[in-house]
Every structure is written in C-alpha cells, then in structure tokens.
Design a protein around this motif. Structure first.
Motif, PDB file in Angstrom:
ATOM      1  N   VAL A 192     -14.969 -11.242  32.590  1.00 54.05           N
ATOM      2  CA  VAL A 192     -16.178 -10.865  31.960  1.00 54.05           C
ATOM      3  C   VAL A 192     -16.330 -12.389  30.786  1.00 54.05           C
ATOM      4  O   VAL A 192     -15.291 -12.772  30.520  1.00 54.05           O
ATOM      5  N   SER A 193     -17.041 -12.852  30.967  1.00 52.19           N
ATOM      6  CA  SER A 193     -17.575 -14.194  30.102  1.00 52.19           C
ATOM      7  C   SER A 193     -18.825 -13.851  29.426  1.00 52.19           C
ATOM      8  O   SER A 193     -19.588 -13.331  29.636  1.00 52.19           O
ATOM      9  N   GLY A 248     -14.459 -16.656  27.223  1.00 48.82           N
ATOM     10  CA  GLY A 248     -13.822 -15.445  28.277  1.00 48.82           C
ATOM     11  C   GLY A 248     -13.442 -14.273  27.149  1.00 48.82           C
ATOM     12  O   GLY A 248     -13.584 -14.333  25.901  1.00 48.82           O
ATOM     13  N   ASP A 249     -13.676 -13.124  27.682  1.00 49.70           N
ATOM     14  CA  ASP A 249     -13.486 -11.904  26.936  1.00 49.70           C
ATOM     15  C   ASP A 249     -11.861 -11.704  27.121  1.00 49.70           C
ATOM     16  O   ASP A 249     -11.156 -11.747  28.176  1.00 49.70           O
ATOM     17  N   PRO A 250     -11.118 -11.825  25.673  1.00 45.99           N
ATOM     18  CA  PRO A 250      -9.488 -11.610  25.820  1.00 45.99           C
ATOM     19  C   PRO A 250      -9.082 -10.176  26.525  1.00 45.99           C
ATOM     20  O   PRO A 250      -7.906 -10.193  27.091  1.00 45.99           O
TER      21      PRO A 250
END
Length: 165
Positions: free
Chosen positions: A105-106, A98-100
């Motif tokens: 978004v991954s 995952g996008d922090p």
C-alpha cells in the motif's frame, strides 16, 4: 409536469427543478470557463486539468490518500487516477509514501511545491468568488456558506445510498 406537491423526501419538486438550470449554469461557468484556466495559471505549474484536479483534491483532504480513495472521492476509475498521479509525480508535485503496516500500500501526498501550487489555485478561486458576492450582505454570505456546505454534505450522503443499492 408536476410530480405532486411534495417529493418523498419532503421537498417541493418544482422548487428543486427551478434551481437545476442555475446549478448547470454555475457548473459550466466554473468547469468550462476562463476561471479555472486563470486559477491554474496563477498556480504556476503546467499539468493538464485532470491531474491538477487530483492535486487539489488530495491537498484539500489534508491527509495522504490511497489511489482508491482519490478515485472514490473524485468519482473516477482507478487507472485514470493512477495516470494523473504519475504525471504529478514526474513534475514533483506529489509523492508516494509507504504504509509501514503493509508494503503493498502506498499513499499519495502533495510535496511542498504541490501544496504551494494548490494553495495559489485555491486563493485565486476564493478571491474571485469573494469578489463576485462582495455586494451581498454579510448575512447572505453566511447563509450561502452554511447552506452550500449543508447541500454538499446531504447530496454526497444521498449519493452514497445509490452506491449501497
């Protein structure tokens, strides 16, 4: 048919045209020939060629990629890449991270098993190509590497101008 001595980009059209059959021959030999199958067998995993191409592409990039980036890089449509990524995930060859900053978004990255398989594949291809030109002089091998890298970069940049229009 001769389009004139020089193309607008300054290259000789006839010289480029003379290379085209060789590029097609090389492309066919690599994509349809036994070499790709042999390299995939050496990787030791059972996935279809399109999925394996996605794995190798992500691995060679050296960083996690969004599905849209993979699709753009490979000039494929996103749904096709999504299906290939799902196949690779089921086999434990890639994982999503995952996008922090954005939970929607991954990114896709190879697992250790996926990296090892892509490395085995690449080593097989490199070994085969090295063997194919082993009788060339060192200078010829260096020239090939330099010119092929330049050609790939320039063709990629020129293709980007098509997308901008």
């Amino acid at each position: 048919m001769n389009a004139g001595p020089e193309s607008p980009a300054g290259g000789d059209d006839d010289q480029v045209l003379a290379v085209m059959p060789h590029l097609a021959q090389l492309s066919n030999a690599i994509s349809r020939g036994r070499l790709t199958e042999h390299a995939m067998e050496s990787a030791g995993i059972e996935v279809d060629r399109p999925a394996f191409s996605v794995l190798v592409s992500v691995h060679l990039t050296g960083r996690p990629l969004r599905i849209s980036e993979i699709a753009e890089k490979m000039q494929l449509v996103q749904p096709h890449v999504t299906r290939q990524v799902q196949q690779l995930e089921r086999r434990g060859l890639v994982r999503r991270i995952g996008d922090p900053n954005d939970r929607r978004v991954s990114y896709i990255e190879p697992t250790d098993q996926g990296r090892a398989a892509a490395d085995r594949y690449a080593r097989t291809l490199i070994g085969w190509f090295t063997g194919a030109i082993s009788h060339w002089s060192e200078q010829d091998r260096e020239d090939l590497g330099r010119l092929l890298a330049r050609f790939a970069d320039d063709v990629t940049a020129h293709l980007a101008t098509l997308e901008d229009t």
